[in-house]
Write a protein that holds these residues in place. Structure first.
Motif, PDB file in Angstrom:
ATOM      1  N   ILE A 268       0.855  -1.186   0.000  1.00 54.76           N
ATOM      2  CA  ILE A 268       0.000   0.000   0.000  1.00 54.76           C
ATOM      3  C   ILE A 268       0.892   1.238   0.000  1.00 54.76           C
ATOM      4  O   ILE A 268       1.803   1.349   0.823  1.00 54.76           O
ATOM      5  CB  ILE A 268      -0.924   0.024   1.231  1.00 54.76           C
ATOM      6  N   ARG A 269       0.620   2.155  -0.922  1.00 54.80           N
ATOM      7  CA  ARG A 269       1.380   3.400  -0.980  1.00 54.80           C
ATOM      8  C   ARG A 269       0.890   4.344   0.110  1.00 54.80           C
ATOM      9  O   ARG A 269      -0.299   4.417   0.403  1.00 54.80           O
ATOM     10  CB  ARG A 269       1.252   4.061  -2.347  1.00 54.80           C
ATOM     11  N   THR A 270       1.811   5.086   0.708  1.00 55.38           N
ATOM     12  CA  THR A 270       1.470   6.025   1.766  1.00 55.38           C
ATOM     13  C   THR A 270       1.098   7.372   1.178  1.00 55.38           C
ATOM     14  O   THR A 270       1.499   7.728   0.064  1.00 55.38           O
ATOM     15  CB  THR A 270       2.646   6.199   2.734  1.00 55.38           C
ATOM     16  N   GLY A 271       0.325   8.144   1.946  1.00 52.28           N
ATOM     17  CA  GLY A 271      -0.049   9.482   1.531  1.00 52.28           C
ATOM     18  C   GLY A 271       1.081  10.470   1.745  1.00 52.28           C
ATOM     19  O   GLY A 271       2.168  10.128   2.228  1.00 52.28           O
ATOM     20  N   SER A 272       0.823  11.715   1.386  1.00 57.41           N
ATOM     21  CA  SER A 272       1.869  12.742   1.467  1.00 57.41           C
ATOM     22  C   SER A 272       2.316  12.979   2.897  1.00 57.41           C
ATOM     23  O   SER A 272       3.475  13.331   3.137  1.00 57.41           O
ATOM     24  CB  SER A 272       1.341  14.051   0.866  1.00 57.41           C
ATOM     25  N   SER A 273       1.443  12.763   3.876  1.00 57.84           N
ATOM     26  CA  SER A 273       1.809  12.984   5.270  1.00 57.84           C
ATOM     27  C   SER A 273       2.118  11.692   6.004  1.00 57.84           C
ATOM     28  O   SER A 273       2.148  11.661   7.229  1.00 57.84           O
ATOM     29  CB  SER A 273       0.668  13.717   5.987  1.00 57.84           C
ATOM     30  N   GLY A 274       2.336  10.603   5.254  1.00 61.94           N
ATOM     31  CA  GLY A 274       2.615   9.320   5.878  1.00 61.94           C
ATOM     32  C   GLY A 274       1.379   8.550   6.282  1.00 61.94           C
ATOM     33  O   GLY A 274       1.475   7.586   7.042  1.00 61.94           O
ATOM     34  N   SER A 275       0.202   8.945   5.797  1.00 62.42           N
ATOM     35  CA  SER A 275      -1.040   8.257   6.152  1.00 62.42           C
ATOM     36  C   SER A 275      -1.214   6.993   5.313  1.00 62.42           C
ATOM     37  O   SER A 275      -0.846   6.942   4.140  1.00 62.42           O
ATOM     38  CB  SER A 275      -2.239   9.184   5.945  1.00 62.42           C
ATOM     39  N   VAL A 276      -1.796   5.967   5.930  1.00 59.09           N
ATOM     40  CA  VAL A 276      -2.026   4.676   5.277  1.00 59.09           C
ATOM     41  C   VAL A 276      -3.464   4.259   5.560  1.00 59.09           C
ATOM     42  O   VAL A 276      -3.934   4.351   6.698  1.00 59.09           O
ATOM     43  CB  VAL A 276      -1.056   3.600   5.806  1.00 59.09           C
ATOM     44  N   GLU A 277      -4.179   3.816   4.518  1.00 64.60           N
ATOM     45  CA  GLU A 277      -5.534   3.298   4.680  1.00 64.60           C
ATOM     46  C   GLU A 277      -5.566   1.841   4.227  1.00 64.60           C
ATOM     47  O   GLU A 277      -5.100   1.513   3.139  1.00 64.60           O
ATOM     48  CB  GLU A 277      -6.553   4.113   3.884  1.00 64.60           C
ATOM     49  N   PHE A 278      -6.139   0.982   5.085  1.00 64.22           N
ATOM     50  CA  PHE A 278      -6.227  -0.451   4.808  1.00 64.22           C
ATOM     51  C   PHE A 278      -7.675  -0.863   4.967  1.00 64.22           C
ATOM     52  O   PHE A 278      -8.296  -0.623   6.005  1.00 64.22           O
ATOM     53  CB  PHE A 278      -5.330  -1.214   5.791  1.00 64.22           C
ATOM     54  N   VAL A 279      -8.255  -1.480   3.921  1.00 61.81           N
ATOM     55  CA  VAL A 279      -9.688  -1.800   3.927  1.00 61.81           C
ATOM     56  C   VAL A 279      -9.970  -3.298   3.957  1.00 61.81           C
ATOM     57  O   VAL A 279     -11.105  -3.696   4.231  1.00 61.81           O
ATOM     58  CB  VAL A 279     -10.386  -1.172   2.702  1.00 61.81           C
ATOM     59  N   ASP A 280      -8.981  -4.129   3.704  1.00 65.13           N
ATOM     60  CA  ASP A 280      -9.193  -5.576   3.681  1.00 65.13           C
ATOM     61  C   ASP A 280      -9.086  -6.118   5.108  1.00 65.13           C
ATOM     62  O   ASP A 280      -8.153  -6.839   5.453  1.00 65.13           O
ATOM     63  CB  ASP A 280      -8.168  -6.237   2.762  1.00 65.13           C
ATOM     64  N   SER A 281     -10.067  -5.759   5.936  1.00 65.77           N
ATOM     65  CA  SER A 281      -9.958  -6.020   7.372  1.00 65.77           C
ATOM     66  C   SER A 281     -11.041  -6.956   7.895  1.00 65.77           C
ATOM     67  O   SER A 281     -11.412  -6.884   9.062  1.00 65.77           O
ATOM     68  CB  SER A 281     -10.025  -4.690   8.135  1.00 65.77           C
ATOM     69  N   ASP A 282     -11.581  -7.824   7.059  1.00 67.66           N
ATOM     70  CA  ASP A 282     -12.664  -8.702   7.485  1.00 67.66           C
ATOM     71  C   ASP A 282     -12.196  -9.845   8.382  1.00 67.66           C
ATOM     72  O   ASP A 282     -12.969 -10.333   9.205  1.00 67.66           O
ATOM     73  CB  ASP A 282     -13.385  -9.281   6.266  1.00 67.66           C
ATOM     74  N   GLN A 283     -10.947 -10.289   8.224  1.00 68.51           N
ATOM     75  CA  GLN A 283     -10.480 -11.445   8.959  1.00 68.51           C
ATOM     76  C   GLN A 283      -9.832 -11.045  10.279  1.00 68.51           C
ATOM     77  O   GLN A 283      -8.890 -10.265  10.289  1.00 68.51           O
ATOM     78  CB  GLN A 283      -9.472 -12.242   8.118  1.00 68.51           C
ATOM     79  N   PRO A 284     -10.311 -11.568  11.428  1.00 66.91           N
ATOM     80  CA  PRO A 284      -9.651 -11.284  12.703  1.00 66.91           C
ATOM     81  C   PRO A 284      -8.228 -11.832  12.708  1.00 66.91           C
ATOM     82  O   PRO A 284      -7.919 -12.840  12.068  1.00 66.91           O
ATOM     83  CB  PRO A 284     -10.527 -12.019  13.726  1.00 66.91           C
ATOM     84  N   GLY A 285      -7.352 -11.167  13.432  1.00 71.35           N
ATOM     85  CA  GLY A 285      -5.968 -11.613  13.534  1.00 71.35           C
ATOM     86  C   GLY A 285      -5.042 -10.471  13.874  1.00 71.35           C
ATOM     87  O   GLY A 285      -5.449  -9.314  14.040  1.00 71.35           O
ATOM     88  N   SER A 286      -3.752 -10.792  13.992  1.00 67.77           N
ATOM     89  CA  SER A 286      -2.715  -9.793  14.211  1.00 67.77           C
ATOM     90  C   SER A 286      -2.122  -9.401  12.866  1.00 67.77           C
ATOM     91  O   SER A 286      -1.789 -10.271  12.048  1.00 67.77           O
ATOM     92  CB  SER A 286      -1.617 -10.347  15.122  1.00 67.77           C
ATOM     93  N   TYR A 287      -1.980  -8.119  12.625  1.00 66.39           N
ATOM     94  CA  TYR A 287      -1.478  -7.600  11.355  1.00 66.39           C
ATOM     95  C   TYR A 287      -0.176  -6.844  11.594  1.00 66.39           C
ATOM     96  O   TYR A 287      -0.063  -6.060  12.544  1.00 66.39           O
ATOM     97  CB  TYR A 287      -2.510  -6.672  10.711  1.00 66.39           C
TER      98      TYR A 287
END
Length: 667
Positions: free
Chosen positions: A575-594
């Motif tokens: 995943i590419r980061t935004g200009s301020s270092g922000s990251v968005e992750f949407v594939d979050s349906d499965q419980p677990g440690s990431y």
């Protein structure tokens, strides 16, 4: 008696050719080979065959032909699906609301795999029983609604949409599904009622609202059913078993950052007593277990100590069957497994940047350079004249520091970061609320993280003043003359103000103490709390937890162009980061440690957990509130009584008789 055609018109046209073909077979002449007859005795039989196979000869009575045509007629009747509707709807439209939340994975559904499959079977039966004039739509809902099929009378499309429906790991919110149905049955007006220009934007279309769920959602009190006729089809057993982990977190020790603790809450939501093992795994390796027994509705908390855990770690908590032995791989066998596992994480210790502007404050300097503080803090001490330098202006506008401490001084403009003012006020929105004088502490807000582990009532304050701040200011410490320590929000930042000085200056300019706080054990603990909760060092110790389906927003160093996010040891998703270092992750349906990595470097950790008492409480509800009505379970809707199966059995019987007669005739 009513009928439901299973064939299209062109298919019926093909079917009509079947009896015609059977009759033609009896008209066809047989091609005969010339045979020399030695006797005139056989002539009569030959002439008889010629008459039977003559195209223009009248068909004689033939039992086999009658039985064959009877079988075709019975098959045609069966294809029309004759039956009697047990409970017909007067609406002509149905809205199927299918609960696809985590609780629908409970395995107390009898012969079906889980509640979701049972609900699909119930809806499939309703689709099969639909008449040609009826239309229906299918909506699934968990934490959000999804219209899988809009209104149609095509049962094939409805069945296909039902097959696409999938159960999720998400919590339940029925509002979106109700709004989808409400938009059809209760169309809005163009303006306000009573206005001469007010018009109905669409005709109301009443519909039966069939809710297939276990009732694991909140009551909806502000919903008007209007033209909807709700029916609650309860799914699930009232004798279910479920033990759930409803909370699990880990954090480092305040006084020993190298040590950590994990905290968990376990609840028995079932109807029987449960005995099980609670096992903790650190980075996939078993650490320790504890045996527990919980009565129905009983709740307990468990704490695990993690000594020497200075590095980042992924933690997993499991409910396991008792007597699992050395393998420790047998999960607890209850009706819902998703809440038998919980995940947490410990981030690596983060170092925060702190700018201290002071004329000189030895207790402050010592408190920020203790072994515990030095592990999480890089302090830069500057004199008040530094506030007028271009370097400070650029530093404060860019927000390069996590915290700036102003000791007995005030900047012209507040910086773009959190601040701590000692014996000074941040801005004109603040004011001194009393005259200087001896101050006695009378109250402490122990619920705030910065006031944990502090005992302050033995402090001596020779000269102090109370303060008043802008709207939203919170009192952390109160004195006999008002608020002594206050915290206020400011455009996404926080300002902490202490109403007395630690060090003052005598008339000759020599420093002198204004309090004995620097000699108390609570002073370095307070400064460490400030570093953890105001400067953000604590934000970097415990990995955050999110619900399944949430959009995960993280912030990494701005120079990192892309990160990899992986569940456990899986393949990372780039995943590419935004200009301020922000990251968005949407594939979050499965419980677990990431794990969030940049190359080989671990950047961050987070976890996905259900943690929903509403979902874990899998006992189906008998009633729920919808608008101004109490909706009770309808059990099973009486389905249409059909006779096509019996007619097909008759077809088989007729064909069997025809086959027996034919073989007896030619024998």
């Amino acid at each position: 008696m009513n009928w439901i055609s299973t064939l299209l018109p062109w298919q019926w046209a093909l079917f009509a050719a079947v009896p015609t073909g059977i009759i033609l077979l009896y008209f066809l002449k047989l091609r005969r080979e010339p045979v020399e007859i030695p006797s005139t005795y056989l002539w009569s039989r030959t002439v008889e065959d010629l008459h039977v196979n003559s195209l223009f000869q009248r068909i004689r009575q033939n039992l086999l032909l009658f039985l064959q045509l009877l079988a075709v007629a019975l098959a045609a009747v069966a294809l029309l699906r004759p039956g009697v509707q047990g409970e017909s709807t007067s609406q002509g439209r149905k809205v199927f609301l299918l609960d696809a939340s985590a609780s629908m994975m409970a395995t107390d559904a009898g012969e079906e795999r889980n509640r979701f499959e049972l609900a699909r079977k119930m809806i499939r039966e309703q689709i099969d029983d639909m008449e040609e004039r009826e239309t229906a739509m299918l909506v699934t809902f968990s934490d959000r609604a999804e219209v899988l099929q809009s209104f149609t009378s095509d049962r094939g499309r409805l069945r296909a949409a039902l097959e696409r429906a999938q159960v999720t790991n998400r919590p339940t919110d029925i509002i979106g599904a109700l709004e989808a149905a409400d938009g059809l049955a209760n169309p809005r007006r163009s303006s306000t009622t009573g206005d001469e220009n007010d018009v109905q934007v669409a005709d109301p279309m009443p519909a039966d609202l069939l809710i297939y769920s276990d009732g694991g959602f909140r009551d909806v009190s502000d919903f008007n059913v209007g033209n909807l006729v709700p029916t609650y089809l309860q799914v699930g057993s009232d004798q279910s078993r479920n033990v759930a982990i409803t909370a699990f977190s880990a954090d480092r020790n305040v006084e020993k950052p190298g040590d950590a603790q994990a905290f968990a809450t376990i609840v028995n939501f079932g109807t029987v007593e449960e005995t099980f093992n609670l096992s903790l795994y650190v980075d996939g390796v078993w650490r320790e277990s504890e045996s527990l027994t919980l009565a129905p509705a009983e709740e307990t908390g468990v704490t695990f100590s993690l000594a020497g855990q200075e590095t980042a770690a992924s933690l997993e908590l499991r409910l396991e069957s008792p007597g699992s032995g050395a393998s420790r791989d047998q999960p607890l066998d209850d009706d819902l497994t998703i809440d038998n596992f919980a995940y947490a994480g410990l981030r690596p210790l983060r170092t925060v940047s702190v700018l201290v502007v002071t004329e000189g404050n030895k207790p402050l300097e010592i408190g920020l350079t203790t072994d515990s503080a030095a592990k999480v803090c890089i302090a830069d001490f500057q004199s008040p004249g530094y506030l007028d330098s271009p370097e400070y202006l650029a530093r404060s506008e860019a927000g390069l520091d996590d915290l700036i401490i102003f000791d007995r001084c005030q900047p012209k403009e507040l910086p773009q970061t959190n601040t701590f003012f000692i014996g000074a006020l941040p801005s004109d929105q603040w004011a001194w609320a009393s005259d200087p004088g001896q101050t006695i502490l009378v109250d402490i807000d122990r619920t705030h993280p910065m006031m944990q582990y502090l005992e302050l009532f033995s402090l001596l304050i020779f000269e102090g003043r109370s303060v008043s701040g802008p709207t939203g200011t919170r009192e952390l410490v109160g004195g006999d003359n008002g608020t002594v320590l206050a915290l206020a929000p400011r455009d996404g930042y926080q300002d902490l103000v202490l109403g007395f000085e630690i060090i003052t200056s005598a008339a000759d300019g020599t420093p002198q103490t204004n309090t004995n706080w620097y000699a108390e054990r609570s002073w370095p603990v307070f400064l460490l709390n400030v570093l953890r909760h105001l400067a953000g060092a604590a934000d970097a110790t415990a990995a955050p937890s999110f619900l399944p389906g949430d959009t995960i927003r993280l912030r990494v160093e701005s120079q990192i162009e892309s990160v990899g996010i992986a569940r456990g040891s899986g393949t990372p998703e780039s995943i590419r980061t935004g200009s301020s270092g922000s990251v968005e992750f949407v594939d979050s349906d499965q419980p677990g440690s990431y794990r969030v990595t940049a190359g080989e470097k671990l950047v961050d950790l987070f976890s996905i957990n259900l943690f929903s008492r509403q979902e874990s409480q899998i006992q189906p509800r008998e009633t729920f509130e919808l608008g101004y009505e109490t909706i009770e379970t309808a059990g099973m809707i009486e389905t249409r009584q059909e006779y096509w199966r019996w007619i097909l059995a008759a077809v088989l019987a007729v064909l069997a008789i025809e086959w027996w007669l034919y073989n007896r005739r030619i024998a």
